[in-house]
Design a protein around this motif. Structure first.
Motif, short mmCIF file in Angstrom:
data_model
loop_
_atom_site.label_atom_id
_atom_site.label_comp_id
_atom_site.label_asym_id
_atom_site.label_seq_id
_atom_site.Cartn_x
_atom_site.Cartn_y
_atom_site.Cartn_z
N ARG A 143 0.83 -1.21 0.00
CA ARG A 143 0.00 0.00 0.00
C ARG A 143 0.86 1.25 0.00
NH1 ARG A 143 -3.19 -2.88 3.99
NH2 ARG A 143 -5.11 -3.64 3.03
N ALA A 144 1.93 1.22 0.78
CA ALA A 144 2.82 2.37 0.83
C ALA A 144 3.44 2.63 -0.54
CB ALA A 144 3.91 2.14 1.87
N ARG A 145 3.85 1.57 -1.23
CA ARG A 145 4.47 1.74 -2.54
C ARG A 145 3.46 2.23 -3.57
NH1 ARG A 145 8.02 -3.86 -2.07
NH2 ARG A 145 9.27 -3.12 -0.32
N GLU A 146 2.23 1.71 -3.51
CA GLU A 146 1.20 2.17 -4.44
C GLU A 146 0.82 3.61 -4.16
OE1 GLU A 146 -1.96 -0.67 -4.35
OE2 GLU A 146 -0.85 -2.13 -5.55
N ALA A 147 0.83 4.01 -2.88
CA ALA A 147 0.54 5.40 -2.54
C ALA A 147 1.59 6.33 -3.14
CB ALA A 147 0.46 5.57 -1.02
N LEU A 148 2.84 5.90 -3.13
CA LEU A 148 3.90 6.69 -3.75
C LEU A 148 3.64 6.85 -5.25
CD1 LEU A 148 6.98 5.15 -1.95
CD2 LEU A 148 6.19 7.51 -1.72
N ASP A 149 3.19 5.79 -5.90
CA ASP A 149 2.89 5.86 -7.33
C ASP A 149 1.85 6.92 -7.63
OD1 ASP A 149 4.64 4.08 -8.46
OD2 ASP A 149 3.24 2.42 -8.54
N THR A 150 0.81 7.03 -6.79
CA THR A 150 -0.27 7.96 -7.07
C THR A 150 0.20 9.41 -7.01
OG1 THR A 150 -1.01 8.08 -4.75
CG2 THR A 150 -1.96 6.35 -6.13
N THR A 151 1.29 9.68 -6.35
CA THR A 151 1.83 11.04 -6.28
C THR A 151 2.93 11.28 -7.31
OG1 THR A 151 3.55 10.49 -4.66
CG2 THR A 151 1.38 11.09 -3.80
N GLY A 152 3.14 10.30 -8.18
CA GLY A 152 4.19 10.44 -9.18
C GLY A 152 5.57 10.09 -8.67
N ARG A 153 5.64 9.47 -7.49
CA ARG A 153 6.93 9.07 -6.92
C ARG A 153 7.17 7.61 -7.27
NH1 ARG A 153 10.53 12.60 -4.74
NH2 ARG A 153 10.95 11.25 -2.97
N PHE A 154 7.79 7.38 -8.42
CA PHE A 154 8.05 6.02 -8.89
C PHE A 154 9.43 5.62 -8.37
CE2 PHE A 154 5.66 7.74 -12.81
CZ PHE A 154 4.46 7.69 -12.12
N LEU A 155 9.44 4.80 -7.32
CA LEU A 155 10.67 4.51 -6.60
C LEU A 155 11.11 3.06 -6.75
CD1 LEU A 155 9.97 6.39 -3.24
CD2 LEU A 155 10.97 7.28 -5.36
N LEU A 156 12.41 2.85 -6.56
CA LEU A 156 12.95 1.49 -6.55
C LEU A 156 14.19 1.47 -5.68
CD1 LEU A 156 15.76 1.14 -8.52
CD2 LEU A 156 14.08 1.96 -10.17
N ALA A 157 14.54 0.28 -5.22
CA ALA A 157 15.79 0.07 -4.49
C ALA A 157 16.62 -0.93 -5.26
CB ALA A 157 15.51 -0.44 -3.07
N ALA A 158 17.90 -0.67 -5.35
CA ALA A 158 18.82 -1.56 -6.07
C ALA A 158 20.07 -1.76 -5.24
CB ALA A 158 19.17 -0.98 -7.44
N ASP A 159 20.75 -2.88 -5.46
CA ASP A 159 22.01 -3.11 -4.77
C ASP A 159 23.16 -2.50 -5.58
OD1 ASP A 159 22.59 -4.89 -6.85
OD2 ASP A 159 22.15 -6.68 -5.67
N ALA A 160 24.38 -2.71 -5.12
CA ALA A 160 25.54 -2.08 -5.75
C ALA A 160 25.74 -2.55 -7.19
CB ALA A 160 26.80 -2.35 -4.93
N ARG A 161 25.24 -3.74 -7.50
CA ARG A 161 25.37 -4.26 -8.87
C ARG A 161 24.27 -3.78 -9.79
NH1 ARG A 161 25.24 -10.42 -7.51
NH2 ARG A 161 23.74 -9.56 -6.03
N GLY A 162 23.33 -3.02 -9.25
CA GLY A 162 22.21 -2.53 -10.05
C GLY A 162 21.01 -3.44 -10.04
N ARG A 163 21.07 -4.58 -9.33
CA ARG A 163 19.95 -5.50 -9.29
C ARG A 163 18.80 -4.88 -8.50
NH1 ARG A 163 18.88 -10.85 -6.00
NH2 ARG A 163 19.98 -9.65 -4.44
N VAL A 164 17.62 -4.82 -9.10
CA VAL A 164 16.47 -4.19 -8.45
C VAL A 164 15.96 -5.10 -7.33
CG1 VAL A 164 14.10 -3.39 -8.77
CG2 VAL A 164 15.83 -2.93 -10.53
#
Length: 324
Positions: A143-164
């Motif tokens: 729900r928190a991630r979908e709430a971010l989407d509704t405000t235009g905050r398209f977020l992701l976390a990745a490690d040092a190798r770029g793996r999402v």
């Protein structure tokens, strides 16, 4: 096996019962676990091997997985690792069930990506309590991630190798369309992630797109480090695309209605909009009537103000006409 709709384009809340994937090579254990879980009204999918569990999860995203640790072929720990390596399944909580109670085995299960473990023989009431807790936690995170989407905050976390490691649903859709990737695996260019993390000015950079991609340019910016080897990034569309996405989502507009609304907000007359978008003025007027109804307004001026305000509140802006 019960059927459920495929949702491999990313997690979302489904209308209907929870989907629980039960994995165990013992028919008696599968029967007991299925009977216990079905008392909650959940849909139960069953697999008698790690291989079969991975096949099922590739087609139907479960809400939670109960994974036997010791099985022939791909065991529970390895199956859990493979599930967690899939960007479309990493959000799914896995509870490992094991008769191996030594600390080293418990640690192995948690390091593989499991959120919890249950010692065999399984106590049904304890099992159902653990399921409730982990489903609730997973839902809150989603729900928190979908709430971010509704405000235009398209977020992701990745490690040092770029793996999402995880991303909001809209960020997943954008990256899945734009990047070269194996099915289920999302990865950013490691060199680009390193550059962004070392950029003291906090700027953004354009992501390299897959050959043949025709969508809007995607920009990536670094927001900070949120955990050990977990770095937070934001995906941004070109301003016009972001603006359209915001008003489409807020007012349930079609793509064409959103395009017409953007040009209306720029002060263009119907004939000008028709020329720009390659349609007749009459078609533009039909789109505007639908837009007025969805926005709950009666005239062009009110619609333009509401569109501009909604875009601004979403953190975007309407680009100048020359930026098309």
């Amino acid at each position: 096996m019960n059927e459920a709709p495929s949702d491999r384009d990313g997690p979302a809340f489904r209308a209907g019962p929870d989907i629980v994937l039960v994995v165990d090579d013992s028919p008696d254990a599968l029967r007991m676990l299925t009977d216990a879980v079905e008392t909650t009204g959940a849909t139960v999918l069953v697999a008698s091997s790690g291989e079969r569990a991975l096949q099922i999860a590739a087609e139907i995203t479960p809400d939670i997985v109960l994974m036997d640790a010791v099985m022939p072929g791909i065991g529970g720990f390895e199956a859990t690792r493979r599930l967690k390596a899939d960007a479309g399944l990493r959000h799914v909580p896995v509870i490992v069930m094991t008769g191996l109670t030594e600390t080293e085995h418990v640690v192995e299960g948690l390091e593989a990506g499991a959120v919890d473990y249950l010692a065999k023989p399984i106590v049904p009431d304890e099992l159902l309590a653990r399921i409730r807790v982990h489903l609730s936690t997973a839902r809150e995170a989603q729900r928190a991630r979908e709430a971010l989407d509704t405000t235009g905050r398209f977020l992701l976390a990745a490690d040092a190798r770029g793996r999402v490691l995880w991303c909001t649903p809209q960020a997943r859709r954008l990256l899945s369309d734009a990047l070269v990737a194996e099915p289920g695996l999302l990865s950013l260019p490691a060199a680009l992630c390193t550059q962004l993390r070392s950029d003291a000015q906090g700027g953004s950079r354009v992501l390299p797109m897959a050959e043949g991609y025709r969508g809007p340019a995607l920009h990536l910016s670094f927001l900070g480090t949120t955990g050990e080897d977990e770095h937070l990034f934001r995906v941004m569309l070109s301003e016009e695309a972001r603006a359209q996405a915001l008003i489409r989502q807020r007012f349930s507009l079609t793509e064409r209605e959103a395009e017409v609304s953007i040009w209306l907000a720029r002060g263009k007359a119907n004939r000008d909009i028709a020329d720009i978008l390659g349609m007749s003025p009459r078609t533009v007027n039909k789109h505007l009537q639908a837009v007025f109804a969805k926005l709950g307004v009666e005239n062009r001026a009110s619609a333009a103000v509401l569109v501009l305000r909604s875009i601004s509140e979403g953190g975007a802006q309407v680009p100048a006409a020359g930026e098309r």
